[in-house]
Design an enzyme around this catalytic site. Sequence first.
Site, mmCIF file in Angstrom:
data_model
loop_
_atom_site.group_PDB
_atom_site.id
_atom_site.type_symbol
_atom_site.label_atom_id
_atom_site.label_comp_id
_atom_site.label_asym_id
_atom_site.label_seq_id
_atom_site.Cartn_x
_atom_site.Cartn_y
_atom_site.Cartn_z
ATOM 1 N N GLU A 27 0.808 -1.216 0.000
ATOM 2 C CA GLU A 27 0.000 0.000 0.000
ATOM 3 C C GLU A 27 0.845 1.271 0.000
ATOM 4 O OE1 GLU A 27 -4.049 -1.347 2.358
ATOM 5 O OE2 GLU A 27 -2.243 -1.028 3.538
ATOM 6 N N GLY A 83 -12.826 -2.192 2.366
ATOM 7 C CA GLY A 83 -13.995 -2.826 1.768
ATOM 8 C C GLY A 83 -15.145 -1.825 1.748
ATOM 9 N N MET A 137 -9.213 -1.953 8.912
ATOM 10 C CA MET A 137 -8.764 -2.546 10.167
ATOM 11 C C MET A 137 -7.797 -1.678 10.987
ATOM 12 S SD MET A 137 -8.436 -6.449 8.675
ATOM 13 C CE MET A 137 -8.106 -7.220 10.257
ATOM 14 N N GLU A 138 -7.563 -0.436 10.565
ATOM 15 C CA GLU A 138 -6.564 0.374 11.274
ATOM 16 C C GLU A 138 -6.953 1.833 11.513
ATOM 17 O OE1 GLU A 138 -5.795 -1.020 8.221
ATOM 18 O OE2 GLU A 138 -4.930 -2.899 8.923
ATOM 19 N N ASP A 174 -12.547 -3.892 -2.555
ATOM 20 C CA ASP A 174 -13.495 -5.013 -2.579
ATOM 21 C C ASP A 174 -14.786 -4.508 -1.979
ATOM 22 O OD1 ASP A 174 -13.620 -5.823 0.495
ATOM 23 O OD2 ASP A 174 -11.534 -5.372 0.030
HETATM 24 N N1 SAH Z 1 -4.946 -11.250 3.010
HETATM 25 C C1 SAH Z 1 -4.083 -10.369 3.737
HETATM 26 C C2 SAH Z 1 -4.828 -9.769 4.884
HETATM 27 C C3 SAH Z 1 -5.389 -8.477 4.479
HETATM 28 S S1 SAH Z 1 -6.385 -7.751 5.691
HETATM 29 C C4 SAH Z 1 -2.882 -11.140 4.176
HETATM 30 O O1 SAH Z 1 -2.838 -12.301 3.905
HETATM 31 O O2 SAH Z 1 -1.973 -10.556 4.752
HETATM 32 C C5 SAH Z 1 -7.047 -6.424 4.738
HETATM 33 C C6 SAH Z 1 -6.321 -5.122 4.814
HETATM 34 O O3 SAH Z 1 -6.909 -4.201 3.942
HETATM 35 C C7 SAH Z 1 -6.408 -4.482 6.183
HETATM 36 O O4 SAH Z 1 -5.235 -3.760 6.431
HETATM 37 C C8 SAH Z 1 -7.659 -3.580 6.079
HETATM 38 O O5 SAH Z 1 -7.423 -2.302 6.637
HETATM 39 C C9 SAH Z 1 -7.942 -3.428 4.571
HETATM 40 N N2 SAH Z 1 -9.189 -4.009 4.060
HETATM 41 C C10 SAH Z 1 -9.465 -4.099 2.734
HETATM 42 N N3 SAH Z 1 -10.647 -4.722 2.546
HETATM 43 C C11 SAH Z 1 -11.150 -5.019 3.762
HETATM 44 C C12 SAH Z 1 -12.337 -5.693 4.197
HETATM 45 N N4 SAH Z 1 -13.230 -6.196 3.329
HETATM 46 N N5 SAH Z 1 -12.527 -5.857 5.533
HETATM 47 C C13 SAH Z 1 -11.626 -5.361 6.420
HETATM 48 N N6 SAH Z 1 -10.475 -4.741 6.050
HETATM 49 C C14 SAH Z 1 -10.222 -4.562 4.740
#
Ligand code: SAH
Length: 252
Positions: free
Chosen positions: A17, A83, A190-191, A214
């Site tokens: 990012e 998301g 998430m942050e 997404d």
């Molecule tokens: N698949 C990743 C995990 C990503 S978590 C891995 O394997 O490391 C998703 C990240 O993008 C988080 O930092 C959150 O802030 C953001 N994000 C994007 N889409 C999201 C969703 N649908 N729900 C929650 N966080 C989302």
Amino acid sequence: MGRVVPVIGLVSAMAEELAAVIDVVHAEEVIEHGGRRYHRGRYAGEDVVCVISRIGKVAAATTVAILLERFRPRAVVMTGLAGGVDPRLAIGDIVIADTLIQHDLDARPLFPRHEIPLLGIAQLPADPALADRLARAAERFIVPPEVAALGITAPRVWRGLIASGDQFFSSSDAVAALRVLLPDTLAVEMEGAAVAQVCHEHGIPFAVARVISDTADHGAALDFARFLRDACGPYARALVEGVLTGVPSGRG
Ligand code: SAH
């Protein structure tokens, strides 16, 4: 006049990012602390410190607390993916937070749902001027071919509530439940609200911009991974460059 120019802190959760920004910052110095790397350099005429917080509220809060303590930034800007939960949002749209909330914070019956205990508020306001600048940067974003390749032609810019919590949303049921609870939510991640809380408590202006990767439904994991791989670079660069060229100098 000296070299004591307060930096702007630039934070993202995942390396992808912020990679497009860190690449052009050409850090003079990389300070490692608590498992994070703070890249100190210059971008768009500003002194900056870039850091990847990793995923989730604790990771983000601890990273930003160290950022504030060690580098004394005059502002903090978080960019990344999210998301979309409001059905009007499409993949590729940009959401600028006016306020942020921790959707998974619930200390009832001691405190109202979502209220941050002892802080007395649930929604944390972003700095309006910084959010305006991010919004202007978002509006100037020109879709490059790698973004257009995902079917994104005319991304829209939204402002409003971002909800953060330690949960990756990947089902329509989860989204529906969140919308019952917090109907004004535009996007979920998430942050952001963790960064907001730390900055708020320290009195440091902050703003958050999220690009919709997404729509938080059953396709979220795949859509997110594809967006992260193929599309987040140009957005990050445009948003960060745009906000930096407009941040008030604070040097007078
Ligand atoms: N698949 C990743 C995990 C990503 S978590 C891995 O394997 O490391 C998703 C990240 O993008 C988080 O930092 C959150 O802030 C953001 N994000 C994007 N889409 C999201 C969703 N649908 N729900 C929650 N966080 C989302």
